[in-house]
Design a protein around this motif. Structure first.
Motif, PDB file in Angstrom:
ATOM      1  N   LEU A 124       0.833  -1.201   0.000  1.00  0.00           N
ATOM      2  CA  LEU A 124       0.000   0.000   0.000  1.00  0.00           C
ATOM      3  C   LEU A 124       0.870   1.255   0.000  1.00  0.00           C
ATOM      4  CD1 LEU A 124      -3.189   0.864   1.932  1.00  0.00           C
ATOM      5  CD2 LEU A 124      -1.146   2.220   2.443  1.00  0.00           C
ATOM      6  N   SER A 125       0.607   2.158  -0.944  1.00  0.00           N
ATOM      7  CA  SER A 125       1.314   3.437  -1.022  1.00  0.00           C
ATOM      8  C   SER A 125       0.341   4.580  -0.774  1.00  0.00           C
ATOM      9  CB  SER A 125       1.963   3.607  -2.406  1.00  0.00           C
ATOM     10  OG  SER A 125       2.933   2.607  -2.633  1.00  0.00           O
ATOM     11  N   THR A 126       0.862   5.688  -0.277  1.00  0.00           N
ATOM     12  CA  THR A 126       0.058   6.878  -0.026  1.00  0.00           C
ATOM     13  C   THR A 126       0.489   7.975  -0.982  1.00  0.00           C
ATOM     14  OG1 THR A 126      -0.145   6.289   2.321  1.00  0.00           O
ATOM     15  CG2 THR A 126      -0.663   8.557   1.704  1.00  0.00           C
ATOM     16  N   LEU A 127      -0.481   8.561  -1.690  1.00  0.00           N
ATOM     17  CA  LEU A 127      -0.201   9.554  -2.729  1.00  0.00           C
ATOM     18  C   LEU A 127      -1.065  10.792  -2.529  1.00  0.00           C
ATOM     19  CD1 LEU A 127      -0.208   6.980  -5.639  1.00  0.00           C
ATOM     20  CD2 LEU A 127       1.808   8.189  -4.803  1.00  0.00           C
ATOM     21  N   PHE A 137      -4.633   9.757  -1.008  1.00  0.00           N
ATOM     22  CA  PHE A 137      -5.367   8.519  -1.214  1.00  0.00           C
ATOM     23  C   PHE A 137      -4.372   7.372  -1.160  1.00  0.00           C
ATOM     24  CE2 PHE A 137      -3.847   9.553  -5.429  1.00  0.00           C
ATOM     25  CZ  PHE A 137      -3.593   8.328  -6.034  1.00  0.00           C
ATOM     26  N   ASN A 138      -4.886   6.161  -0.977  1.00  0.00           N
ATOM     27  CA  ASN A 138      -4.033   4.979  -0.914  1.00  0.00           C
ATOM     28  C   ASN A 138      -4.212   4.117  -2.151  1.00  0.00           C
ATOM     29  OD1 ASN A 138      -4.895   5.092   2.438  1.00  0.00           O
ATOM     30  ND2 ASN A 138      -2.770   5.223   1.811  1.00  0.00           N
ATOM     31  N   LEU A 139      -3.098   3.553  -2.620  1.00  0.00           N
ATOM     32  CA  LEU A 139      -3.096   2.653  -3.774  1.00  0.00           C
ATOM     33  C   LEU A 139      -2.596   1.290  -3.318  1.00  0.00           C
ATOM     34  CD1 LEU A 139      -3.310   2.131  -6.849  1.00  0.00           C
ATOM     35  CD2 LEU A 139      -0.952   2.947  -7.047  1.00  0.00           C
ATOM     36  N   LEU A 177     -11.835   0.790  -7.960  1.00  0.00           N
ATOM     37  CA  LEU A 177     -11.073  -0.244  -8.656  1.00  0.00           C
ATOM     38  C   LEU A 177     -10.435   0.369  -9.899  1.00  0.00           C
ATOM     39  CD1 LEU A 177     -10.296  -3.268  -9.086  1.00  0.00           C
ATOM     40  CD2 LEU A 177     -12.463  -3.523 -10.316  1.00  0.00           C
ATOM     41  N   LEU A 178      -9.118   0.337  -9.990  1.00  0.00           N
ATOM     42  CA  LEU A 178      -8.412   0.922 -11.132  1.00  0.00           C
ATOM     43  C   LEU A 178      -8.710   0.108 -12.392  1.00  0.00           C
ATOM     44  CD1 LEU A 178      -6.439   3.097 -12.056  1.00  0.00           C
ATOM     45  CD2 LEU A 178      -4.557   1.548 -11.504  1.00  0.00           C
ATOM     46  N   VAL A 222      -9.325   4.910  -1.217  1.00  0.00           N
ATOM     47  CA  VAL A 222      -8.471   3.755  -1.501  1.00  0.00           C
ATOM     48  C   VAL A 222      -8.752   3.290  -2.929  1.00  0.00           C
ATOM     49  CG1 VAL A 222      -7.878   1.378  -0.891  1.00  0.00           C
ATOM     50  CG2 VAL A 222      -8.490   3.009   0.908  1.00  0.00           C
ATOM     51  N   ILE A 223      -7.691   3.042  -3.698  1.00  0.00           N
ATOM     52  CA  ILE A 223      -7.837   2.510  -5.050  1.00  0.00           C
ATOM     53  C   ILE A 223      -7.143   1.150  -5.111  1.00  0.00           C
ATOM     54  CG2 ILE A 223      -7.257   2.821  -7.483  1.00  0.00           C
ATOM     55  CD1 ILE A 223      -7.530   5.795  -7.095  1.00  0.00           C
TER      56      ILE A 223
END
Length: 338
Positions: A124-127, A137-139, A177-178, A222-223
């Protein structure tokens, strides 16, 4: 008193930057104790105050060029392996490193272990949100697994939900959802099936598919993505952000006297923009699905980045994110068994 096991030798500027960042965090967070694994002589020379800092001597180092799994298996006395083992043994609550990403993921999976019921932990990354509003947001997954299955993406949605609630304090976080289109039927077999699974869970605030161009517009907290797609999207965003900042700097430097005078007037706004684009303030990447927080900061992290990552880890432990998610999975398993 929570304890964080630190791979003090991991990273381009370790151990200097790691020790400096940990000491800054130690001064602010009185409820955190640090176990620093690494070269005793180097760490002793750098540490100014040993309050709530314990040095655990190690004799080996996993470098950025080491093959991850082989390094974890062979370098048993490395700072990373010993720190991971401390978490597994219950001597520490979380693992932190700026070192070899693959080795850290391997340590999280093979030493600390997966939460029972988690098929495949994700990163999980934070951008930053860049559409005018403040926030992040989180990816998830942003690179732990190149391949994925629909059930993996569904679990990422659940993990992202619990992270956003426990660490970021968001009630009923929005999950996206990407995909390559917003319609439910768009995408690959993977994303279409994942869409069906996520949308069928009433506990998730699922807002549907999100296109890459809309990731940072603030529509999602979150994505979710498979690791290959998520990592490609992450690197594209990072590269674009750096490119824009470089172009802006070049434009200012070649704008002449009037342009530079105008830049002085805009300096507060430009500094604010720079701060929003500075990922170091958002903490590190988290391996979600492991039995304890496993957090990776960038290899080139400075003391400031280390400090913010410790702050992130503290929030994870204090928010009980992993115990809450573990309890949820246990409840789900009991229902299925009955």
């Amino acid at each position: 008193m929570m304890k964080i096991a630190v791979d003090a030798m991991g990273g381009d500027y370790a151990p200097q930057s790691v020790v400096a960042g940990v000491e800054r965090a130690r001064e602010e967070f009185k409820d955190v104790e640090f176990l620093l694994f690494g070269n005793q002589a180097q760490l002793t020379e750098l540490i100014k105050d040993k309050e709530r800092l314990t040095i655990i001597p190690t004799t080996e180092l996993i470098t950025m060029n080491d093959e991850p799994v082989k390094a974890i298996r062979k370098k048993k006395d490395s700072s990373l392996v010993r720190a991971a083992q401390a978490v597994k043994d219950g001597a520490a609550d979380a693992l932190f490193s700026c070192g070899n990403t693959g080795a850290l993921l391997a340590a999280g999976l093979f030493i600390i272990g997966r939460i029972r019921g988690v098929a495949r932990p994700g990163l999980l990354s934070t951008l930053p949100i860049i559409s005018g509003q403040e926030g992040v947001f989180n990816l998830l997954d942003s690179g732990a697994n190149a391949d994925g299955k629909p059930e993996h993406l569904y679990q990422y949605a659940l993990l992202g939900k619990y992270y956003a609630e426990s660490v970021r304090g968001i009630d009923n976080p929005r999950i996206g959802l990407l995909n390559n289109g917003t319609e439910p039927h768009k995408g690959s077999k993977l994303t279409v099936a994942a869409h069906q699974l996520i949308s069928a869970d009433p506990s998730l605030n699922f807002v549907g598919n999100v296109e890459a161009r809309d990731m940072a517009n603030g529509s999602c907290d979150v994505i979710v993505a498979d690791g290959f797609t998520g990592n490609a999207a992450l690197k594209s965003m990072e590269g674009t952000a750096k490119g824009i900042m470089t172009m802006l700097k070049d434009a200012i430097m070649t704008s002449g006297v009037k342009g530079k005078l105008g830049t002085l007037l805009l300096k507060p706004s430009l500094m604010k923009l720079k701060q929003r684009m500075d990922q170091s303030t958002y903490g590190g990447a988290v391996l979600l699905g492991a039995k304890a927080p496993v957090v990776k900061a960038h290899g080139a992290s400075d003391a400031r980045t280390v400090y913010y990552t410790v702050k992130q880890i503290r929030a994870m432990v204090a928010g009980q994110m992993i115990p809450k998610f573990t309890a949820y999975l246990a409840t789900q398993q009991s229902r299925e068994d009955s």
